[in-house]
Every structure is written in C-alpha cells, then in structure tokens.
Design a protein around this motif. Structure first.
Motif, mmCIF file in Angstrom:
data_model
loop_
_atom_site.group_PDB
_atom_site.id
_atom_site.type_symbol
_atom_site.label_atom_id
_atom_site.label_comp_id
_atom_site.label_asym_id
_atom_site.label_seq_id
_atom_site.Cartn_x
_atom_site.Cartn_y
_atom_site.Cartn_z
ATOM 1 N N ALA A 205 51.060 28.418 38.710
ATOM 2 C CA ALA A 205 52.182 28.050 37.838
ATOM 3 C C ALA A 205 51.670 28.770 36.288
ATOM 4 C CB ALA A 205 51.925 26.608 37.686
ATOM 5 N N HIS A 206 50.668 29.384 36.093
ATOM 6 C CA HIS A 206 50.094 29.960 34.982
ATOM 7 C C HIS A 206 50.204 31.534 35.136
ATOM 8 C CE1 HIS A 206 48.777 26.164 33.627
ATOM 9 N NE2 HIS A 206 49.020 26.653 32.283
ATOM 10 N N GLY A 207 50.695 32.035 36.393
ATOM 11 C CA GLY A 207 50.925 33.377 36.616
ATOM 12 C C GLY A 207 49.900 34.204 37.365
ATOM 13 N N VAL A 208 48.975 33.437 37.621
ATOM 14 C CA VAL A 208 47.662 34.136 38.740
ATOM 15 C C VAL A 208 48.338 34.344 39.998
ATOM 16 C CG1 VAL A 208 45.280 33.806 39.665
ATOM 17 C CG2 VAL A 208 45.993 32.989 37.203
ATOM 18 N N ARG A 209 47.925 35.353 40.495
ATOM 19 C CA ARG A 209 48.237 35.791 41.996
ATOM 20 C C ARG A 209 47.084 35.535 42.630
ATOM 21 N NH1 ARG A 209 51.375 39.232 38.865
ATOM 22 N NH2 ARG A 209 49.625 40.852 38.887
ATOM 23 N N PHE A 210 47.101 34.911 44.027
ATOM 24 C CA PHE A 210 45.926 34.756 44.953
ATOM 25 C C PHE A 210 46.287 35.625 46.041
ATOM 26 C CE2 PHE A 210 45.674 31.077 42.327
ATOM 27 C CZ PHE A 210 44.212 30.665 42.095
ATOM 28 N N HIS A 211 45.067 36.076 46.746
ATOM 29 C CA HIS A 211 45.100 36.733 48.042
ATOM 30 C C HIS A 211 44.099 36.395 48.751
ATOM 31 C CE1 HIS A 211 46.248 40.068 50.729
ATOM 32 N NE2 HIS A 211 45.129 40.368 50.807
ATOM 33 N N PHE A 212 44.440 35.010 49.579
ATOM 34 C CA PHE A 212 43.282 34.284 50.290
ATOM 35 C C PHE A 212 42.895 35.206 51.735
ATOM 36 C CE2 PHE A 212 45.392 30.970 47.862
ATOM 37 C CZ PHE A 212 44.056 30.482 47.081
ATOM 38 N N GLY A 213 41.769 34.877 52.219
ATOM 39 C CA GLY A 213 41.551 35.488 53.657
ATOM 40 C C GLY A 213 41.173 36.919 53.461
ATOM 41 N N ALA A 214 40.722 37.421 52.315
ATOM 42 C CA ALA A 214 40.336 38.768 52.097
ATOM 43 C C ALA A 214 39.318 38.849 51.334
ATOM 44 C CB ALA A 214 41.738 39.288 51.530
ATOM 45 N N ARG A 215 38.638 40.066 51.340
ATOM 46 C CA ARG A 215 37.398 40.504 50.639
ATOM 47 C C ARG A 215 37.790 41.942 50.331
ATOM 48 N NH1 ARG A 215 33.112 37.333 52.046
ATOM 49 N NH2 ARG A 215 33.247 35.970 54.149
ATOM 50 N N LEU A 216 37.119 41.997 48.976
ATOM 51 C CA LEU A 216 37.186 43.710 48.585
ATOM 52 C C LEU A 216 36.350 44.440 49.244
ATOM 53 C CD1 LEU A 216 37.320 43.557 44.374
ATOM 54 C CD2 LEU A 216 39.036 43.258 46.201
ATOM 55 N N THR A 217 36.729 45.705 49.819
ATOM 56 C CA THR A 217 36.140 46.666 50.299
ATOM 57 C C THR A 217 35.793 47.833 49.553
ATOM 58 O OG1 THR A 217 38.174 47.259 51.473
ATOM 59 C CG2 THR A 217 36.753 45.856 52.731
ATOM 60 N N GLU A 218 36.551 48.132 48.443
ATOM 61 C CA GLU A 218 36.112 49.459 47.635
ATOM 62 C C GLU A 218 37.121 49.373 46.322
ATOM 63 O OE1 GLU A 218 37.167 54.068 48.056
ATOM 64 O OE2 GLU A 218 38.195 52.885 49.411
ATOM 65 N N ILE A 219 36.394 49.628 45.274
ATOM 66 C CA ILE A 219 37.277 49.648 44.119
ATOM 67 C C ILE A 219 37.349 51.269 43.808
ATOM 68 C CG2 ILE A 219 36.942 49.226 41.418
ATOM 69 C CD1 ILE A 219 34.916 46.976 42.377
ATOM 70 N N THR A 220 38.525 51.960 43.515
ATOM 71 C CA THR A 220 38.779 53.097 43.558
ATOM 72 C C THR A 220 39.035 53.358 41.969
ATOM 73 O OG1 THR A 220 41.245 52.858 43.494
ATOM 74 C CG2 THR A 220 39.877 53.229 45.788
ATOM 75 N N GLY A 221 38.665 54.736 41.507
ATOM 76 C CA GLY A 221 39.129 55.016 40.132
ATOM 77 C C GLY A 221 39.053 56.450 39.731
ATOM 78 N N GLN A 222 39.305 56.825 38.471
ATOM 79 C CA GLN A 222 39.079 58.179 38.139
ATOM 80 C C GLN A 222 38.679 58.401 36.697
ATOM 81 O OE1 GLN A 222 43.223 59.847 38.373
ATOM 82 N NE2 GLN A 222 42.586 61.774 37.639
#
Length: 419
Positions: A205-222
C-alpha cells in the motif's frame, strides 16, 4: 577512589556493555571497569539505526546510551576503536590490537553480532550496503535521501525486520523499493505465514514491490556503481543501491578461540551460558547478542538478538559478576515501527512450534493482538497499534496455563481475567 586491586573488563562497546558498566557502578563496585569497543563512537542503541535516525526523525546525538562526560564521571576506562585479538583464560587477560595486555578478575563478553554477507558477484560495488553500525546508518541515511531526490531504486535482499524497516524509511524519502525474499511472506521465520500477509499488504500500500520465492544471485554495475540486481528466478531489478538484510551472525570468534563452550547451530550458535549468564569459565560472562541460554519458559536454548535483551542482560551479567544471585529468564521482547504501524512482540514461537494463531481485534484495520498457541498455551503475543498490554501478554506466556482461544480472541474479555 577506584580500587586498582580488582578489575572487571567488558569487551563490547554496545548497549549491553554500556549498561553493564553502569550497573557495576550503581551496585557499588569500586574496582576498575574497563570497557573495550572496536568502534570509535561511544556506546549507542541500535533501534534508531533502522527507525528514527535512519528516517530523519531523530538526531544523531539521541542514539547514545550515555552522554560522553558520563564515562569519566563514573570512572569507566574506555578503549574505543580497539579490537581484542586474543583471550588468555589461564592468565585472565585480553590482548588488544595495539598489543596492550589487559588483565581481569571478571570478564564480560558483549561482542554483539555482525551482518551476514551476500556471497554473490558484485558485492564489492560502492552501492552495496549493510546496516548494523552507526557508520552504516550515517551512510545509508544520505543514500536514501539521494534516492528520494533522484527517483532512485533500492533493492533490499531480505524481508525481515531490518529489511522492512529500511523499506519504510526509504519510501518516506521517496525512493523506489523492491524487496527480494526467499519465503512466501515477509518475516516468515519470526511470525509465520499467518501474519506475514499483513506486512505484505502494508508495504504494498506504500508502494513497495515484493519478489517472493527468490534470492539475489548477482549485482551488476558499471564504473563501480550498481545498475541492477538479478535473482535465481531470472528476474533483473533495476537498482542504484542494494541493501543486504539477510540476518546477523554472533561475533563469537574470540570466545571460540579461547575454548569456551558454544551453543549448537540448531540453537542459533552463540556462547553457551547458564541462567546467571556465566559461561563455561567461571570468571567469564556473556550478554547481548552472543549469549545463548537454556530458557526455562520455552524448554530450549535461545539466543536473542533484540534491543531489550541487550538492555537487560548487560545489567544482569554485571550483578552476577558481583556475586549476586541472578536468574535471567526474561520473556524475549522486541518492537518495530513501520509507517503508521507500531508493534510489540513478546515470546518465542517460530513456525513449527505452535498449532494455532488467535487474532484479537481487527487485523484488517491493523489494530489487533495476535497470539501463538501450542496445546492452548500462549507461546507469544504481538500487539499491533494496541498499547499497554505487554505486561498482560507476558504474564500469559509465563503462566503456561491453558487458555480458551475464544475468550482470548474476544476484545470484551479483559486479558487480566485470563491469568
């Protein structure tokens, strides 16, 4: 006048250590009190780091346990910014990082916990954060404000208390927030799936998006900056910053190297203590996040990381060090503030330990008390936007008596009448 013939050493410059030092003096100890902390800041309380201070509602000076002059006035010898590198139990001494050796008559270990790290590619990028120390909060507060100004994205790995409180603070600044959580609901391992959906709805309700059932595998950058976070389900979330909020581990290396008895992994690790917070060495005590005790109310060994445990176990250990008869069996307690929701949780009821959840009040309006029961006995209670009931909830837990679930769910039945 300080009696140099007796020395009590406290390793750990957090709330537990500071309150232990305060208690030693309040109880009349006249020997040397040496407080050693590996941060340069004076001892402070951690809840504001993810709540009031992080959100900008509290000033930095408000986080400290005591004002700076208090330590000198109480004859507390501070060694700040110093790491204890070894503990010699036979010589009753600790060695500091600058090779100073400090001898003790009694020793309190209050070394706290440290955030668990993401073991994935990309964690060395400048926009990857943890939140445990005041320096972390200093940095993250500026980051959230910048994200809000620039319509930036924050990805949070973990939907526990820290993750949700930071999400609320970030939304308060106007940042875009995505929470990636392996379980089906936030806070699954604390309050179970029955109550998790309430927090999903609150944050959505406050605008947060959830992605359940998942884990981070990589953080990409430049160029050293974060661009996106990828998950094991193939999703890629745009991100300017990433917060790792996947729990904390007790800082027990010093105790382990010294050969103190440790609690098993199945009990959350930590240093094993008795009900007086004494370790397997009669001259050494442990308090706060690292202490694991066989709790008489729950029939299992518990290690509690929350603020109230540090607040109360430090003084309890100090009294035990002075030879007083101490039984530390407090009901675990913590609190959280997220948006317009405030809560207090008492007890211990992880998934699998209870057979019923009873709601008293209106969960839809987020004004209720939840009770976790096993064989009609209350294991834990959480009051949400309902106040002045913590004592009654804790008395219900302590009583261990069978309770009628219908009466427990009926707001017209006073909780005191069920005791």
């Amino acid at each position: 006048m300080v009696d140099a013939n007796r020395t009590f050493v406290i390793v750990g410059g957090g709330l537990a250590g500071a309150k232990a030092a305060e208690t030693l003096r309040a109880e009349g100890f006249t020997g040397r009190v040496i407080l050693i902390g590996d941060e340069r800041d004076h001892p402070y309380e951690r809840p504001p780091l993810s709540k009031g201070y992080l959100s900008g509602k509290q000033e930095r000076d408000g986080v400290f346990v005591h004002e700076t002059p208090w330590y000198a006035g109480a004859d507390i010898e501070l060694h700040l910014g110093q790491t204890v590198t070894s503990l010699d139990r036979h010589a009753r001494s600790v060695q500091l990082g600058d090779n100073t050796v400090v001898h003790y008559d009694k020793l309190l270990l209050a070394t706290g916990a440290e955030p668990r790290r993401l073991d994935i590619p990309g964690t060395g990028l400048a926009g990857v954060h943890h939140l445990r120390r005041l320096a972390h909060a200093d940095r993250l507060r500026g980051v959230l404000a910048a994200l809000g100004r620039d319509n930036g994205h924050l990805v949070i790995a973990g939907g526990g208390w820290i993750g949700l409180e930071v999400a609320a603070a970030a939304r308060g600044y106007g940042a875009e927030v995505t929470v990636v959580e392996p379980s089906a609901t936030p806070l699954h391992h604390v309050i179970g799936p029955e109550l998790g959906q309430i927090f999903t709805d609150l944050h959505t309700a406050h605008g947060v998006r959830f992605h359940f059932g998942a884990r981070l595998t990589e953080i990409t950058g430049q160029d050293g900056l974060v661009l996106a976070a990828r998950t094991d389900t193939g999703e890629e979330h745009p991100a300017h910053d990433v917060l790792a909020a996947i729990g904390a581990a007790p800082r027990t290396a010093l105790a382990e190297a010294a050969g103190l008895e440790m609690a098993g992994r199945e009990h959350g690790g930590g240093v094993a203590v008795d009900l007086s917070l004494r370790t397997s060495d009669p001259h050494i005590y442990a308090a706060g996040d690292i202490a694991s005790l066989e709790h008489p109310l729950f029939g299992t060994r518990l290690r509690v990381e929350h603020w109230a445990n540090a607040l109360n176990s430090g003084p309890a250990a100090a009294r035990a060090m002075l030879g007083q008869d101490v039984t530390y069996d407090r009901v675990p307690y913590f609190f959280s503030d997220q948006y317009d929701l405030g809560l207090e949780y008492s007890g211990w009821a992880p998934p699998g330990s209870y057979d019923q959840v009873v709601i008293r009040g209106d969960a839809g309006k987020r004004e209720f008390i939840a009770f976790w029961l096993k064989d009609r006995r209350v294991l834990a209670g959480m009051n949400v936007n309902v106040w002045d009931v913590t004592d009654s909830i804790q008395q219900l837990i302590r009583s261990r008596r069978e309770t009628d679930p219908e009466a427990l769910s009926d707001p017209s039945v006073p909780l005191e009448s069920l005791l």
